[in-house]
Motif scaffolding. Structure first.
Motif, mmCIF file in Angstrom:
data_model
loop_
_atom_site.group_PDB
_atom_site.id
_atom_site.type_symbol
_atom_site.label_atom_id
_atom_site.label_comp_id
_atom_site.label_asym_id
_atom_site.label_seq_id
_atom_site.Cartn_x
_atom_site.Cartn_y
_atom_site.Cartn_z
ATOM 1 N N GLU A 89 10.663 -1.141 -0.728
ATOM 2 C CA GLU A 89 9.695 -0.261 -1.379
ATOM 3 C C GLU A 89 9.170 0.751 -0.376
ATOM 4 O O GLU A 89 9.023 0.454 0.813
ATOM 5 C CB GLU A 89 8.513 -1.060 -1.937
ATOM 6 C CG GLU A 89 8.856 -1.915 -3.118
ATOM 7 C CD GLU A 89 7.625 -2.592 -3.735
ATOM 8 O OE1 GLU A 89 6.576 -2.711 -3.048
ATOM 9 O OE2 GLU A 89 7.716 -2.982 -4.907
ATOM 10 N N VAL A 90 8.897 1.946 -0.874
ATOM 11 C CA VAL A 90 8.237 2.985 -0.088
ATOM 12 C C VAL A 90 6.954 3.327 -0.831
ATOM 13 O O VAL A 90 6.979 3.632 -2.021
ATOM 14 C CB VAL A 90 9.118 4.240 0.075
ATOM 15 C CG1 VAL A 90 8.352 5.340 0.808
ATOM 16 C CG2 VAL A 90 10.412 3.906 0.797
ATOM 17 N N MET A 124 15.755 6.916 -2.039
ATOM 18 C CA MET A 124 16.457 6.450 -0.846
ATOM 19 C C MET A 124 15.619 6.761 0.375
ATOM 20 O O MET A 124 15.019 7.833 0.473
ATOM 21 C CB MET A 124 17.833 7.090 -0.724
ATOM 22 C CG MET A 124 18.603 6.635 0.509
ATOM 23 S SD MET A 124 20.359 7.065 0.449
ATOM 24 C CE MET A 124 20.989 5.664 -0.472
ATOM 25 N N LEU A 125 15.572 5.794 1.287
ATOM 26 C CA LEU A 125 14.870 5.921 2.561
ATOM 27 C C LEU A 125 15.915 5.999 3.665
ATOM 28 O O LEU A 125 16.735 5.096 3.819
ATOM 29 C CB LEU A 125 13.956 4.713 2.784
ATOM 30 C CG LEU A 125 13.307 4.563 4.158
ATOM 31 C CD1 LEU A 125 12.358 5.722 4.452
ATOM 32 C CD2 LEU A 125 12.586 3.225 4.249
ATOM 33 N N PHE A 126 15.898 7.099 4.414
ATOM 34 C CA PHE A 126 16.806 7.296 5.542
ATOM 35 C C PHE A 126 16.050 6.979 6.832
ATOM 36 O O PHE A 126 14.990 7.560 7.085
ATOM 37 C CB PHE A 126 17.288 8.742 5.593
ATOM 38 C CG PHE A 126 18.116 9.160 4.413
ATOM 39 C CD1 PHE A 126 19.501 9.220 4.505
ATOM 40 C CD2 PHE A 126 17.515 9.501 3.203
ATOM 41 C CE1 PHE A 126 20.266 9.612 3.414
ATOM 42 C CE2 PHE A 126 18.273 9.896 2.112
ATOM 43 C CZ PHE A 126 19.648 9.947 2.213
ATOM 44 N N LEU A 127 16.598 6.087 7.628
ATOM 45 C CA LEU A 127 15.988 5.695 8.891
ATOM 46 C C LEU A 127 16.848 6.210 10.043
ATOM 47 O O LEU A 127 18.053 5.948 10.083
ATOM 48 C CB LEU A 127 15.881 4.172 8.982
ATOM 49 C CG LEU A 127 15.158 3.471 7.832
ATOM 50 C CD1 LEU A 127 15.261 1.954 7.993
ATOM 51 C CD2 LEU A 127 13.714 3.906 7.766
ATOM 52 N N ILE A 180 7.853 3.607 -4.818
ATOM 53 C CA ILE A 180 9.215 3.621 -5.356
ATOM 54 C C ILE A 180 9.993 2.434 -4.800
ATOM 55 O O ILE A 180 9.667 1.907 -3.740
ATOM 56 C CB ILE A 180 9.975 4.923 -5.020
ATOM 57 C CG1 ILE A 180 10.124 5.095 -3.503
ATOM 58 C CG2 ILE A 180 9.322 6.122 -5.673
ATOM 59 C CD1 ILE A 180 11.160 6.122 -3.085
ATOM 60 N N ARG A 181 11.024 2.046 -5.531
ATOM 61 C CA ARG A 181 12.030 1.122 -5.014
ATOM 62 C C ARG A 181 13.068 1.991 -4.329
ATOM 63 O O ARG A 181 13.411 3.064 -4.842
ATOM 64 C CB ARG A 181 12.668 0.320 -6.145
ATOM 65 C CG ARG A 181 11.656 -0.528 -6.895
ATOM 66 C CD ARG A 181 12.248 -1.181 -8.139
ATOM 67 N NE ARG A 181 12.627 -0.136 -9.104
ATOM 68 C CZ ARG A 181 13.766 -0.128 -9.792
ATOM 69 N NH1 ARG A 181 14.662 -1.084 -9.646
ATOM 70 N NH2 ARG A 181 14.028 0.852 -10.645
ATOM 71 N N ASP A 240 4.472 4.431 3.729
ATOM 72 C CA ASP A 240 4.510 3.095 4.345
ATOM 73 C C ASP A 240 5.709 2.377 3.744
ATOM 74 O O ASP A 240 5.965 2.499 2.546
ATOM 75 C CB ASP A 240 3.222 2.341 4.067
ATOM 76 C CG ASP A 240 3.150 1.011 4.812
ATOM 77 O OD1 ASP A 240 3.668 0.935 5.942
ATOM 78 O OD2 ASP A 240 2.606 0.061 4.233
ATOM 79 N N PHE A 241 6.440 1.672 4.580
ATOM 80 C CA PHE A 241 7.607 0.927 4.087
ATOM 81 C C PHE A 241 7.771 -0.350 4.865
ATOM 82 O O PHE A 241 7.187 -0.538 5.898
ATOM 83 C CB PHE A 241 8.887 1.768 4.124
ATOM 84 C CG PHE A 241 9.228 2.324 5.488
ATOM 85 C CD1 PHE A 241 10.065 1.613 6.343
ATOM 86 C CD2 PHE A 241 8.740 3.547 5.906
ATOM 87 C CE1 PHE A 241 10.391 2.127 7.608
ATOM 88 C CE2 PHE A 241 9.057 4.081 7.150
ATOM 89 C CZ PHE A 241 9.884 3.371 7.996
#
Length: 158
Positions: A40-41, A81-84, A54-55, A157-158
């Motif tokens: 989650e973000v 989508m979360l890009f790290l 969001i998921r 926050d994630f």
């Protein structure tokens, strides 16, 4: 006359073979990919209040980051989508092979949203720059940031 009929039949066969069937424009099926939403973000106000969540699928390898949301034709309204990345630096994305309009949020190492590009153009090869150093990037459906009043200067926050 029979040769004209034979040529006509061959022409019709070839035409039907290539024009019917699955939509396979750009070499992909219409079904596309489904991202694996594993985290989650949370989008936070400047006072750390949660605005929305969001998921998200996570892209933390070069291959996953390069693939991103390419070939994703259906993204739930509360997904993204979360890009790290390992470091913080200016970044640039593009929408090649991405069929959905997206909001792209660039986030620095302090988790502050430093740049938002809203409703990006599907399939565009135009570069979409961060304009500031960023360590994380979040992609959500186009219009999400407007609908939830998410602005630059806010946090995640994630």
């Amino acid at each position: 006359m029979n040769s004209y009929i034979s040529i006509f039949i061959v022409f019709v066969f070839v035409f039907l073979t290539f024009s019917c069937g699955n939509d396979n424009s750009r070499g992909r099926s219409a079904e596309g990919r489904t991202p694996d939403l594993v985290t989650e973000v949370h989008f936070l106000s400047t006072t750390n209040d949660t605005i929305s969540t969001i998921r998200a699928a996570v892209a933390d390898t070069d291959n996953e980051r390069n693939l991103g949301l390419m070939d994703v034709y259906d993204l739930p309204s509360d997904a993204g989508m979360l890009f790290l990345f390992e470091d913080e630096r200016p970044r640039s994305f593009w929408m090649a092979n991405t069929p959905l309009p997206l909001d792209i949020l660039y986030i620095n190492s302090d988790n502050e949203i430093v740049r938002i590009h809203q409703n990006t153009t599907p399939f565009s090869e135009r570069q979409i720059p961060s304009d500031h150093p960023a360590q994380y990037v979040v992609e959500v459906n186009g219009g999400y940031t407007i609908d939830h009043d998410i602005r630059e200067g806010m946090y995640i926050d994630f």
